[in-house]
Design an enzyme around this catalytic site. Structure first.
Site, short mmCIF file in Angstrom:
data_model
loop_
_atom_site.label_atom_id
_atom_site.label_comp_id
_atom_site.label_asym_id
_atom_site.label_seq_id
_atom_site.Cartn_x
_atom_site.Cartn_y
_atom_site.Cartn_z
N LEU A 1 0.81 -1.29 -0.12
CA LEU A 1 0.12 0.22 -0.01
C LEU A 1 0.88 1.19 0.02
O LEU A 1 0.47 2.15 -0.69
CB LEU A 1 -0.94 0.00 1.31
CG LEU A 1 -2.10 1.08 1.27
CD1 LEU A 1 -2.73 1.20 0.20
CD2 LEU A 1 -3.00 0.93 2.73
N ASN B 1 1.97 4.48 7.30
CA ASN B 1 1.56 3.20 6.73
C ASN B 1 2.29 2.14 7.05
O ASN B 1 1.88 1.05 7.05
CB ASN B 1 1.39 3.50 5.43
CG ASN B 1 1.16 2.37 4.28
OD1 ASN B 1 0.15 1.73 4.38
ND2 ASN B 1 2.58 1.74 4.03
N TYR C 1 -1.24 -6.85 17.13
CA TYR C 1 -1.63 -5.91 16.25
C TYR C 1 -3.04 -5.25 16.20
O TYR C 1 -3.14 -4.13 16.00
CB TYR C 1 -1.65 -6.68 14.78
CG TYR C 1 -2.00 -6.29 13.54
CD1 TYR C 1 -0.94 -5.70 13.02
CD2 TYR C 1 -2.98 -6.48 12.88
CE1 TYR C 1 -1.08 -5.03 11.74
CE2 TYR C 1 -3.52 -5.73 11.50
CZ TYR C 1 -2.35 -5.12 10.95
OH TYR C 1 -2.59 -4.54 9.83
N LYS D 1 -3.49 -1.19 16.37
CA LYS D 1 -4.35 -0.49 15.43
C LYS D 1 -5.46 0.21 16.27
O LYS D 1 -5.69 1.25 15.52
CB LYS D 1 -4.84 -1.58 14.40
CG LYS D 1 -3.94 -2.13 13.41
CD LYS D 1 -2.92 -0.98 12.80
CE LYS D 1 -2.46 -1.71 11.43
NZ LYS D 1 -1.61 -0.55 10.63
N1 NAD Z 1 -2.70 -6.10 3.32
C1 NAD Z 1 -3.74 -5.68 4.06
O1 NAD Z 1 -4.91 -6.23 3.57
C2 NAD Z 1 -3.82 -4.81 5.26
C3 NAD Z 1 -4.91 -4.95 6.09
C4 NAD Z 1 -5.25 -3.96 7.24
C5 NAD Z 1 -4.32 -3.21 7.45
N2 NAD Z 1 -2.90 -3.05 6.64
C6 NAD Z 1 -2.20 -2.08 7.10
O2 NAD Z 1 -1.69 -1.35 5.81
C7 NAD Z 1 -0.35 -0.85 5.86
C8 NAD Z 1 0.49 -1.45 4.87
O3 NAD Z 1 0.62 -2.95 4.72
P1 NAD Z 1 0.84 -3.64 3.35
O4 NAD Z 1 -0.30 -4.62 3.35
O5 NAD Z 1 0.99 -2.85 2.21
O6 NAD Z 1 2.19 -4.71 3.88
P2 NAD Z 1 3.66 -4.66 3.39
O7 NAD Z 1 4.31 -5.69 4.24
O8 NAD Z 1 3.52 -4.95 1.85
O9 NAD Z 1 4.23 -3.09 3.43
C9 NAD Z 1 4.54 -2.65 4.77
C10 NAD Z 1 5.95 -1.96 4.40
O10 NAD Z 1 6.11 -1.28 5.82
C11 NAD Z 1 7.77 -1.60 6.17
N3 NAD Z 1 8.03 -1.46 7.36
C12 NAD Z 1 7.99 -2.49 8.36
N4 NAD Z 1 8.41 -1.96 9.49
C13 NAD Z 1 8.95 -0.63 9.37
C14 NAD Z 1 9.55 0.28 10.13
N5 NAD Z 1 9.84 0.09 11.31
N6 NAD Z 1 9.92 1.43 9.51
C15 NAD Z 1 9.77 1.59 8.17
N7 NAD Z 1 9.35 0.69 7.51
C16 NAD Z 1 8.92 -0.33 8.06
C17 NAD Z 1 8.09 -2.71 5.40
O11 NAD Z 1 9.43 -3.03 5.01
C18 NAD Z 1 7.07 -2.93 4.06
O12 NAD Z 1 7.59 -2.61 3.04
C19 NAD Z 1 0.24 -1.59 7.34
O13 NAD Z 1 0.04 -0.58 8.33
C20 NAD Z 1 -0.76 -2.55 7.42
O14 NAD Z 1 -0.75 -3.09 8.83
C21 NAD Z 1 -2.70 -3.93 5.36
#
Ligand code: NAD
Length: 309
Positions: free
Chosen positions: A25, A108, A173, A177
């Protein structure tokens, strides 16, 4: 799809910080903001899904380099930042050093360390809090004086359905959140006088986070690019939404709010027994005439009214 007003919702002259912009995202957000004219600070530490260090044999420093390369190739402007949000102030420092301003913060970055509660170790709990809750705090806290000084700013937080509804194996988590929701609500109140709006999204999208959690046939249709336009709109000057929560995914967008039952009041001067509560349980839980309190004042006022009962 409506592109006719695309020129209206631009971010020319704005500086946007997106954390966790190396994958999923965050990458989609960074690319969209850049395509709409923003100068983007694309942050990512480049860790695995559980927050552990990525393969040390990898040649590149972080996947965020790919994000920046894609933005640059498309004619946009972005710089990479490789710090952890755990030291989020460094990300803001870089934004100020390189661009001299900051207009939008998109919190994010995230990890998951799923385990049922009885197996969850303190480290699994703490790391998830540090990245999601404290990380968002540190980035936003560092940006806050700049937003206040310029009398304008947008902050977007990222929640999850897990934080709203609970989910097996995600105690750490979901707590983080849900905490971000409280943070959003309070910052919306505190930022209002300085024209700073804070909102939060609970997204669902195809990323490594969903691997193994949803059948592939659904997952691959849930593009992150379906989520980012809502994020961008919430961060645009024309959107004055503040303190709001949206669920978004698969091309579907909805606002979420608290709902409270009509409730049941007892005369406060009288003693209340456990049996009184039990006998009125149906009324206490009855949502037929629900209320939707907007703030603590509205929420508390009904209790004060009950003092006159
Ligand atoms: N994928 C889903 O369906 C979903 C659902 C609910 C919430 N989310 C939330 O959306 C957001 C994005 O998630 P995503 O699905 O793109 O996951 P993803 O794992 O593809 O991307 C998350 C990114 O955050 C980076 N990251 C992790 N820890 C870090 C830190 N300490 N400092 C800087 N960067 C860091 C990772 O390297 C990764 O590139 C997150 O907050 C996640 O909790 C995603």
């Amino acid at each position: 799809m409506n592109n006719s007003t695309e020129n209206r919702y631009r971010f020319d002259g704005k500086v946007v910080v997106v954390t966790g912009a190396g994958n999923g995202l965050g990458r989609s957000h960074a690319k969209l903001f850049a395509s709409l004219g923003a100068r983007v600070v694309a942050n990512d530490l480049g860790v695995n899904r559980d927050g552990s260090a990525a393969d040390s044999s990898a040649i590149r420093q972080s996947p965020v380099d790919d994000t920046v390369a894609e933005i640059t190739a498309a004619g946009g402007l972005a710089v990479a930042n490789y710090d952890s949000v755990e030291v989020g102030e460094r990300i803001i420092e870089q934004a100020m050093d390189q661009f001299g301003q900051i207009d939008v913060v998109v919190n994010n970055a995230g990890i998951i360390r799923d385990k049922s509660f009885h197996k969850m170790e303190l480290e699994d709990w703490q790391l998830v809090q540090r990245v999601h809750l404290e990380g968002a705090y540190r980035v936003t806290r560092a940006a806050w004086p700049h937003l206040r000084d310029q009398g304008a700013g947008k902050v977007l937080f990222t929640a999850s359905a897990s934080g709203l509804y609970g989910n097996f194996g995600q105690a750490n988590y979901s707590a983080a959140k849900a905490g971000l929701f409280g943070l959003t609500r309070t910052l919306a109140v505190e930022g209002a006088a300085k024209n700073i709006q804070c909102n939060i999204i609970a997204p669902m999208l195809d990323s490594r986070m969903l691997e193994g959690l949803m059948p592939d046939e659904y997952r691959k249709q849930m593009k992150p690019e379906l989520v980012s336009p809502l994020a961008a709109f919430l961060c645009h000057d024309e959107c004055l939404e503040n303190g709001s929560l949206y669920e978004v995914g698969a091309g579907w967008y909805a606002k979420v709010r608290w709902q409270r039952s009509d409730g049941f009041g007892m005369p406060p001067a009288e003693e209340v027994s456990v049996a009184d509560i039990a006998e009125n349980w149906t009324a206490i839980n009855n949502f037929e005439q629900a209320h939707f309190p907007k703030d603590t004042l509205e929420a508390g006022s009904i209790m004060l009214q009950n003092l006159n009962r």
